[in-house]
Design a protein around this motif. Structure first.
Motif, PDB file in Angstrom:
ATOM      1  N   THR A 116     -57.952  19.981  -9.850  1.00  0.00           N
ATOM      2  CA  THR A 116     -56.492  20.005  -9.709  1.00  0.00           C
ATOM      3  C   THR A 116     -55.836  19.913 -11.083  1.00  0.00           C
ATOM      4  O   THR A 116     -56.198  19.077 -11.908  1.00  0.00           O
ATOM      5  N   ARG A 117     -54.869  20.764 -11.325  1.00  0.00           N
ATOM      6  CA  ARG A 117     -54.087  20.686 -12.567  1.00  0.00           C
ATOM      7  C   ARG A 117     -52.912  19.750 -12.286  1.00  0.00           C
ATOM      8  O   ARG A 117     -51.959  20.117 -11.629  1.00  0.00           O
ATOM      9  N   ASP A 146     -50.684  22.480 -10.420  1.00  0.00           N
ATOM     10  CA  ASP A 146     -50.760  22.464  -8.955  1.00  0.00           C
ATOM     11  C   ASP A 146     -49.957  21.299  -8.392  1.00  0.00           C
ATOM     12  O   ASP A 146     -49.420  21.391  -7.281  1.00  0.00           O
ATOM     13  N   ILE A 167     -44.403  23.948 -11.953  1.00  0.00           N
ATOM     14  CA  ILE A 167     -45.290  23.953 -10.788  1.00  0.00           C
ATOM     15  C   ILE A 167     -45.459  25.379 -10.270  1.00  0.00           C
ATOM     16  O   ILE A 167     -44.482  26.112 -10.084  1.00  0.00           O
ATOM     17  N   ASP A 168     -46.703  25.784 -10.040  1.00  0.00           N
ATOM     18  CA  ASP A 168     -46.968  27.090  -9.454  1.00  0.00           C
ATOM     19  C   ASP A 168     -46.420  27.165  -8.036  1.00  0.00           C
ATOM     20  O   ASP A 168     -46.294  26.135  -7.354  1.00  0.00           O
ATOM     21  N   GLY A 184     -47.124  24.753  -4.913  1.00  0.00           N
ATOM     22  CA  GLY A 184     -47.613  23.484  -5.448  1.00  0.00           C
ATOM     23  C   GLY A 184     -46.935  22.285  -4.819  1.00  0.00           C
ATOM     24  O   GLY A 184     -46.231  22.393  -3.810  1.00  0.00           O
TER      25      GLY A 184
END
Length: 314
Positions: free
Chosen positions: A145-146, A207, A224-225, A228
């Motif tokens: 997880t990012r 994420d 945030i993508d 996310g």
């Protein structure tokens, strides 16, 4: 008994002479307090529109600490008189908190103090560590997880370490003066969240984002993508957009998870900068913490054998 709290709902924090608590009822423990943590949330406990922990003034503040069990209510298993436990509890069954020589708690909120963990360090852990743990669960943080953690206080520190232990790729967002400290915890990078339009200063995308500082949620959303997740600990989660889930999180007591976290601290996996103070120093210290002057240090009141104020890192 000596307590540190307020005479009235919105009264000044001061040293009080309080009655000893009643005997524990079903599911409760009576503790002789050894140490008690001070947090910025404690300033909310005695005002009318604050966090309702069912204080009944005059009452001591404080929702976390370490104590020795001196009486046990019916139906409690796994604890014995004389055991030392670490606790975060709310609502407080006795109407008064941990900043006193004795306190009533729910047994389900307590965990045995593991060997090798000092009462000073243990009293600093419960709210910060449990909040971080529950936040990372909400954010579905796991291997790969990012994760961006915005903030540099005790809860942010706990979240960074727990994210690293979960094999996430953790980046911190805080003032550059915290860079070395946060990198030592395992953060792979630091973004200066004090700069104007700080989200534009990095090409990183995430994420999941944990907000542990005021006024940064809207800017953090930009990193945030799509799809996310964002969790705010400062009650300012933005409206969802681009499929991003955004929510506010409020800690709940959890003795079982606190036991896990305390064992991690005893093993040296969780770290905090802790300063101990005496009961007489409690009101002044509460004022420092409430106004954001703690600078990342977690203050703990020592109700045990008086010791000289000191700082300790796990």
């Amino acid at each position: 008994m000596i307590g540190i709290g307020a005479q009235t709902v919105d009264g000044a924090v001061e040293v009080l002479d309080l009655p000893t608590p009643r005997q524990p009822e079903t599911g409760e423990l009576l503790l002789e307090t050894i140490t008690a943590g001070i947090g910025p949330w404690d300033a909310l406990l005695h005002i009318t529109d604050g966090w309702d922990v069912e204080l009944k003034p005059p009452a001591a503040l404080g929702v976390e600490g370490v104590g020795r069990i001196i009486a046990i209510g019916a139906g409690v298993e796994g604890f014995n008189v004389g055991d030392v436990v670490v606790v975060h509890d709310t609502p407080l069954p006795g109407g008064s908190g941990f900043w006193a020589e004795q306190v009533l708690v729910h047994a389900s909120s307590a965990a045995l103090l593991p060997p090798g963990l000092s009462p000073e360090i243990a009293a600093a852990l419960p709210v910060a560590a449990l909040t971080a743990s529950q936040s990372l669960k909400e954010l579905q943080v796991g291997a790969g997880t990012r994760l961006l953690v915005v903030g540099s206080g005790p809860t942010a520190v706990m979240a960074i370490r727990l994210g690293v232990l979960a094999s996430a790729e953790v980046v911190a967002a805080a003032s550059p003066r915290h860079s070395d400290r946060l990198r030592k915890l395992g953060a792979v990078d630091l973004i200066d969240s004090h700069a104007e339009n700080w989200a534009q200063s990095t090409s990183r995308r995430f994420d999941a984002v944990l907000i542990a500082a005021d006024g940064v949620s809207e800017e953090a959303m930009k990193l945030i993508d799509d799809g996310g997740r964002l969790t705010s600990l400062t009650s300012d989660a933005p409206e969802p957009t681009r499929g991003i889930t955004a929510n506010n999180l409020y800690i709940v007591p959890d003795g079982a998870d606190l036991e896990r976290l305390a064992k991690l601290a005893a093993a040296g996996e969780l770290s905090l900068d802790v300063a101990t103070v005496t009961a007489d120093q409690g009101p002044a210290t509460e004022a420092i913490v409430a106004t954001g002057g703690s600078r990342g240090v977690k203050y703990v009141i020592n109700f045990g054998t008086p010791t000289e104020s000191k700082r300790t890192a796990v």
